[in-house]
Design a protein around this motif. Structure first.
Motif, PDB file in Angstrom:
ATOM      1  N   LEU A 162     -67.647  -5.014 -13.034  1.00  0.00           N
ATOM      2  CA  LEU A 162     -68.825  -4.145 -12.929  1.00  0.00           C
ATOM      3  C   LEU A 162     -70.144  -4.913 -12.894  1.00  0.00           C
ATOM      4  N   PRO A 163     -70.399  -5.937 -13.751  1.00  0.00           N
ATOM      5  CA  PRO A 163     -71.694  -6.626 -13.679  1.00  0.00           C
ATOM      6  C   PRO A 163     -71.984  -7.250 -12.326  1.00  0.00           C
ATOM      7  N   ASP A 164     -70.982  -7.905 -11.731  1.00  0.00           N
ATOM      8  CA  ASP A 164     -71.195  -8.517 -10.407  1.00  0.00           C
ATOM      9  C   ASP A 164     -71.487  -7.458  -9.353  1.00  0.00           C
ATOM     10  N   ALA A 165     -70.786  -6.330  -9.445  1.00  0.00           N
ATOM     11  CA  ALA A 165     -71.029  -5.255  -8.482  1.00  0.00           C
ATOM     12  C   ALA A 165     -72.440  -4.687  -8.643  1.00  0.00           C
ATOM     13  N   ASP A 180     -76.578   4.311  -0.265  1.00  0.00           N
ATOM     14  CA  ASP A 180     -75.346   4.389   0.511  1.00  0.00           C
ATOM     15  C   ASP A 180     -75.074   3.078   1.235  1.00  0.00           C
ATOM     16  N   GLY A 181     -76.133   2.498   1.821  1.00  0.00           N
ATOM     17  CA  GLY A 181     -75.961   1.211   2.495  1.00  0.00           C
ATOM     18  C   GLY A 181     -75.600   0.104   1.530  1.00  0.00           C
ATOM     19  N   ALA A 182     -76.142   0.161   0.304  1.00  0.00           N
ATOM     20  CA  ALA A 182     -75.796  -0.846  -0.707  1.00  0.00           C
ATOM     21  C   ALA A 182     -74.325  -0.739  -1.094  1.00  0.00           C
ATOM     22  N   ILE A 183     -73.833   0.482  -1.223  1.00  0.00           N
ATOM     23  CA  ILE A 183     -72.405   0.646  -1.532  1.00  0.00           C
ATOM     24  C   ILE A 183     -71.544   0.141  -0.381  1.00  0.00           C
ATOM     25  N   ALA A 184     -71.966   0.416   0.863  1.00  0.00           N
ATOM     26  CA  ALA A 184     -71.222  -0.100   2.022  1.00  0.00           C
ATOM     27  C   ALA A 184     -71.208  -1.624   2.025  1.00  0.00           C
ATOM     28  N   LYS A 185     -72.333  -2.242   1.687  1.00  0.00           N
ATOM     29  CA  LYS A 185     -72.371  -3.701   1.598  1.00  0.00           C
ATOM     30  C   LYS A 185     -71.468  -4.212   0.477  1.00  0.00           C
ATOM     31  N   LEU A 186     -71.402  -3.468  -0.617  1.00  0.00           N
ATOM     32  CA  LEU A 186     -70.520  -3.846  -1.722  1.00  0.00           C
ATOM     33  C   LEU A 186     -69.056  -3.815  -1.291  1.00  0.00           C
ATOM     34  N   THR A 253     -77.388  -6.158 -16.698  1.00  0.00           N
ATOM     35  CA  THR A 253     -77.624  -6.979 -17.891  1.00  0.00           C
ATOM     36  C   THR A 253     -76.926  -6.396 -19.107  1.00  0.00           C
ATOM     37  N   ASP A 254     -77.039  -5.083 -19.295  1.00  0.00           N
ATOM     38  CA  ASP A 254     -76.409  -4.442 -20.447  1.00  0.00           C
ATOM     39  C   ASP A 254     -74.893  -4.559 -20.373  1.00  0.00           C
ATOM     40  N   THR A 255     -74.322  -4.373 -19.199  1.00  0.00           N
ATOM     41  CA  THR A 255     -72.865  -4.471 -19.047  1.00  0.00           C
ATOM     42  C   THR A 255     -72.384  -5.894 -19.291  1.00  0.00           C
ATOM     43  N   ARG A 256     -73.143  -6.880 -18.826  1.00  0.00           N
ATOM     44  CA  ARG A 256     -72.748  -8.261 -19.046  1.00  0.00           C
ATOM     45  C   ARG A 256     -72.801  -8.623 -20.530  1.00  0.00           C
ATOM     46  N   LEU A 257     -73.815  -8.125 -21.254  1.00  0.00           N
ATOM     47  CA  LEU A 257     -73.887  -8.369 -22.687  1.00  0.00           C
ATOM     48  C   LEU A 257     -72.727  -7.707 -23.426  1.00  0.00           C
ATOM     49  N   LYS A 258     -72.381  -6.479 -23.014  1.00  0.00           N
ATOM     50  CA  LYS A 258     -71.244  -5.808 -23.651  1.00  0.00           C
ATOM     51  C   LYS A 258     -69.943  -6.557 -23.388  1.00  0.00           C
ATOM     52  N   ARG A 259     -69.792  -7.085 -22.178  1.00  0.00           N
ATOM     53  CA  ARG A 259     -68.583  -7.851 -21.873  1.00  0.00           C
ATOM     54  C   ARG A 259     -68.521  -9.123 -22.708  1.00  0.00           C
ATOM     55  N   GLN A 260     -69.661  -9.790 -22.895  1.00  0.00           N
ATOM     56  CA  GLN A 260     -69.694 -10.991 -23.722  1.00  0.00           C
ATOM     57  C   GLN A 260     -69.360 -10.669 -25.170  1.00  0.00           C
ATOM     58  N   MET A 261     -69.911  -9.569 -25.690  1.00  0.00           N
ATOM     59  CA  MET A 261     -69.618  -9.185 -27.063  1.00  0.00           C
ATOM     60  C   MET A 261     -68.149  -8.821 -27.237  1.00  0.00           C
ATOM     61  N   ALA A 262     -67.574  -8.157 -26.241  1.00  0.00           N
ATOM     62  CA  ALA A 262     -66.147  -7.825 -26.324  1.00  0.00           C
ATOM     63  C   ALA A 262     -65.289  -9.082 -26.299  1.00  0.00           C
TER      64      ALA A 262
END
Length: 304
Positions: A162-165, A180-186, A253-262
């Motif tokens: 999720l953080p990279d996405a 929508d275009g950002a999701i298509a690029k993803l 940023t919040d998701t990456r911090l949560k992943r680090q804490m986990a």
């Protein structure tokens, strides 16, 4: 001998007359064939054939429906919608809820039959009935267990990616692309379960579904707190007119911090989890290797 020669000669003469007649009448036959083709030009011929129904549609589909309805009666708390959500969380979009319930019922029936193989020789004693219950319960739980295990692994993969996405979405939105275009690029530059869910949501938005409803369905399918928080933030930003790029950066940023804490939490629990196999398997082996020769020497000295 002469009779045979006469028969062969007569046959050859008849064949010769036939070939000569075919050669002479060939142009007339060709003209008649062309006239018949011209008269039939434009006609549509419908061939009526007996409809063939394969074994799967004739026997397996009705059996699957009956077993699925039986499983719904056995457990009234389970509904097709709930089963569909569980399958979506596991990424099993090609499996129908009826198929899942039918597999569950058939595995339960197979477990009961396997338990009968042990219960009948035991004369349906308490031990035999216990085996029957154990195998039946195991068959009943094996399919939900496999689906739950797959859904758990898929959720972990979604949370990890999720953080990279979100970073890619934030960069695309800040570069001037629409959501929508950002999701298509993803979907072009990443792969995995999270990308598949975003691709499904993008398809729903392209066929006319509202963005908020498509994102809510994505949150239901993914079934993770991180995706739920991300979806709620996007819906609120869309309703209040807040910049999506800023929201996506904060969420990344919040998701990456949560992943680090986990990860730190799991690392902190690792020594405690390693204590039990160390005491049960490693220490006895070490004691045997270290104290074994000493005990043998002591045995020789004491004369045991």
């Amino acid at each position: 001998m002469q009779g045979l020669l006469i028969v062969l000669g007569a046959g050859s003469l008849i064949a010769a007359f036939f070939l000569v007649g075919e050669v002479l009448t060939a142009p007339q036959h060709e003209r008649q064939l062309l006239l018949r083709r011209a008269r039939r030009y434009g006609e549509v011929r419908v061939r009526r054939e007996r409809e063939s129904v394969d074994f799967r549609a004739r026997a397996l589909q009705p059996l699957k429906g009956k077993v699925a309805r039986l499983m719904l009666r056995v457990n009234p708390q389970v509904s097709l919608e709930l089963v569909s959500n569980r399958l979506a969380a596991a990424g099993m979009h090609d499996v129908s809820p009826e198929g899942f319930l039918a597999a569950k019922g058939l595995c339960a029936g197979g477990g009961v039959l396997l338990g009968m193989m042990f219960a009948v020789p035991m004369g349906f004693s308490p031990a035999g009935l216990l085996m029957l219950v154990i195998f039946g319960g195991a068959g009943y739980m094996v399919v939900p267990f496999l689906v739950s295990s797959r859904a758990r692994r898929r959720r972990d993969t979604i949370v990890a990616s999720l953080p990279d996405a979100l970073d890619l979405l934030a960069v695309s939105v800040e570069a001037g692309m629409g959501f929508d275009g950002a999701i298509a690029k993803l979907t072009e530059h990443m792969d995995g379960p999270l990308t598949d869910e975003f691709s499904i949501a993008l398809g729903e938005m392209r066929i006319g579904e509202s963005r908020s409803e498509a994102l809510r369905r994505l949150s239901t399918r993914a079934d993770t707190p991180e995706i739920g928080s991300f979806v709620r933030s996007l819906i609120q930003a869309d309703q209040l007119g807040i910049s999506l790029g800023r929201i996506l950066k904060l969420q990344a940023t919040d998701t990456r911090l949560k992943r680090q804490m986990a990860a730190e939490d799991r690392a902190g629990k690792a020594p405690i989890k390693m204590l039990f196999p160390t005491v049960m398997f490693i220490f006895p082996s070490m004691f045997i290797v270290i104290l074994g020769p000493a005990m043998l020497g002591l045995k020789e000295v004491l004369g045991f």
